[in-house]
Design a protein around this motif. Structure first.
Motif, PDB file in Angstrom:
ATOM      1  N   ILE A 168       0.823  -1.214   0.000  1.00 50.46           N
ATOM      2  CA  ILE A 168       0.000   0.000   0.000  1.00 50.46           C
ATOM      3  C   ILE A 168       0.855   1.262   0.000  1.00 50.46           C
ATOM      4  CG2 ILE A 168      -1.722   1.334   1.277  1.00 50.46           C
ATOM      5  CD1 ILE A 168      -2.818  -1.283   2.357  1.00 50.46           C
ATOM      6  N   ALA A 169       1.846   1.322   0.872  1.00 52.21           N
ATOM      7  CA  ALA A 169       2.600   2.565   1.086  1.00 52.21           C
ATOM      8  C   ALA A 169       3.515   2.915  -0.088  1.00 52.21           C
ATOM      9  CB  ALA A 169       3.423   2.463   2.372  1.00 52.21           C
ATOM     10  N   ILE A 170       4.196   1.941  -0.647  1.00 49.40           N
ATOM     11  CA  ILE A 170       5.190   2.243  -1.689  1.00 49.40           C
ATOM     12  C   ILE A 170       4.531   2.783  -2.962  1.00 49.40           C
ATOM     13  CG2 ILE A 170       7.075   1.334  -3.072  1.00 49.40           C
ATOM     14  CD1 ILE A 170       7.534   1.636   0.020  1.00 49.40           C
ATOM     15  N   PRO A 171       3.468   2.162  -3.505  1.00 47.66           N
ATOM     16  CA  PRO A 171       2.824   2.771  -4.680  1.00 47.66           C
ATOM     17  C   PRO A 171       2.275   4.167  -4.405  1.00 47.66           C
ATOM     18  CG  PRO A 171       2.149   0.483  -4.449  1.00 47.66           C
ATOM     19  CD  PRO A 171       2.894   0.831  -3.205  1.00 47.66           C
ATOM     20  N   LEU A 172       1.688   4.375  -3.207  1.00 50.13           N
ATOM     21  CA  LEU A 172       1.185   5.708  -2.869  1.00 50.13           C
ATOM     22  C   LEU A 172       2.317   6.730  -2.812  1.00 50.13           C
ATOM     23  CD1 LEU A 172      -1.482   4.955  -0.099  1.00 50.13           C
ATOM     24  CD2 LEU A 172      -1.897   5.752  -2.442  1.00 50.13           C
ATOM     25  N   LYS A 173       3.412   6.344  -2.230  1.00 54.00           N
ATOM     26  CA  LYS A 173       4.556   7.253  -2.110  1.00 54.00           C
ATOM     27  C   LYS A 173       5.102   7.625  -3.485  1.00 54.00           C
ATOM     28  CE  LYS A 173       9.045   7.667   0.211  1.00 54.00           C
ATOM     29  NZ  LYS A 173      10.009   6.990   1.134  1.00 54.00           N
TER      30      LYS A 173
END
Length: 312
Positions: free
Chosen positions: A99-104
């Motif tokens: 979740i976090a890496i694509p959003l970042k």
């Protein structure tokens, strides 16, 4: 005082030339190794040596107070068959990374596009927006983040002032994970700078040609910007994925792995096993499993790059 006499043509044989060439190459090689010797000492003494020792310890029972006891593969068997917290830490870490890496990366690219206008003052704003990446992973920011989302913190104070129900961020699994994801996404500065450098390398001719063909802003982004940025996206994806799996400070200080181990990231559990439970052999096995997991994900990204990364 004796001086060396010049060599005669008879003395300059092919064997002599070859010998002098080898001697010169050896001298240059020794000079080069002498120049990089500080790095070599650090690499073998602080990286390779501890890695080998850690690998050996992963097959032992070692509490750092007594001599290691050889146990074979028992640590690895225990991890996969009789340690639910190990499985939970993997699940929490995978959820966070996915979740976090694509959003970042998406947020970093969005801001890079905004700053790629060349307008006056854009450099100052780029510098300001880079600051969170410098301080975001620090202990101080993690403590501030914990206080801000605490029961009596700034966020709940504002919700209460607006007449809304307060949220127990550290008592709800989804809310606790969301806090950590937001903090990681907030540290978008490094990939943003790299995206910005990549955007400035895209030739303007491509956008002009797309305009002539009637392409709008969205189509230019899909057909020109994204394909030209795929090597940069690939680099950022690899680096951020590796960093995501090793996330420690934020989860350790803000949520402590709670509630109910929902944010027990792999690095946090490894730290607990090693330095709270003093089970260094077990922790060494966990470290090598993490290395294999990161290597597998990195290899998967590299293999998939042949289908979506364009270097031409």
């Amino acid at each position: 005082m004796k001086t060396s006499e010049p060599l005669t043509e008879k003395e300059i044989t092919p064997e002599f030339v070859e010998k002098e060439r080898k001697r010169r190459n050896l001298r240059e090689s020794l000079t080069g190794y002498a120049m990089i010797s500080p790095w070599l000492i650090g690499f073998f003494g602080l990286i390779i040596g501890p890695m080998i020792y850690s690998f050996i310890l992963s097959f032992t029972d070692y509490d750092m107070l007594s001599a290691p006891q050889w146990t074979g593969f028992s640590n690895y068997v225990e991890l996969f068959t009789n340690d639910p917290r190990f499985i939970q830490s993997l699940q929490a870490t995978f959820t966070f990374v996915v979740i976090a890496i694509p959003l970042k990366l998406a947020f970093s690219l969005f801001l890079a596009l905004l700053f790629n206008t060349g307008r006056k003052g854009s450099g100052i704003f780029t510098t300001i927006y880079y600051v969170p990446s410098i301080i975001g992973g620090s202990v101080a920011i993690s403590v501030v983040w914990r206080q801000m989302f605490g029961r009596d913190g700034a966020v709940n104070t504002m919700l209460d002032a607006w007449g809304l129900d307060t949220i127990s961020f550290f008592g709800n699994s989804s809310a606790a994970m969301s806090i950590l994801i937001i903090l990681i996404v907030w540290q978008f500065g490094a990939p943003m700078i790299i995206f910005l450098a990549g955007l400035r390398q895209i030739p303007d001719d491509l956008y002009e040609a797309a305009s002539v063909d009637g392409a709008g802003m969205i189509r230019k982004f899909i057909k020109v910007t994204i394909p030209m940025l795929t090597p940069i996206i690939f680099f950022n994806l690899v680096m951020e994925t590796i960093n995501g799996f090793m996330t420690f400070t934020q989860a350790f200080l803000i949520t402590g792995g709670g509630p109910r181990d929902s944010t027990l990231f792999y690095a946090v559990y490894l730290y607990e096993v090693a330095f709270e439970f003093l089970n260094m052999g077990y922790a060494s096995a966990m470290a090598w499993i993490l290395l294999v997991i990161i290597g597998a994900f990195t290899l998967l990204i590299f293999k998939s790059s042949t289908f979506w990364v364009h270097y031409d």
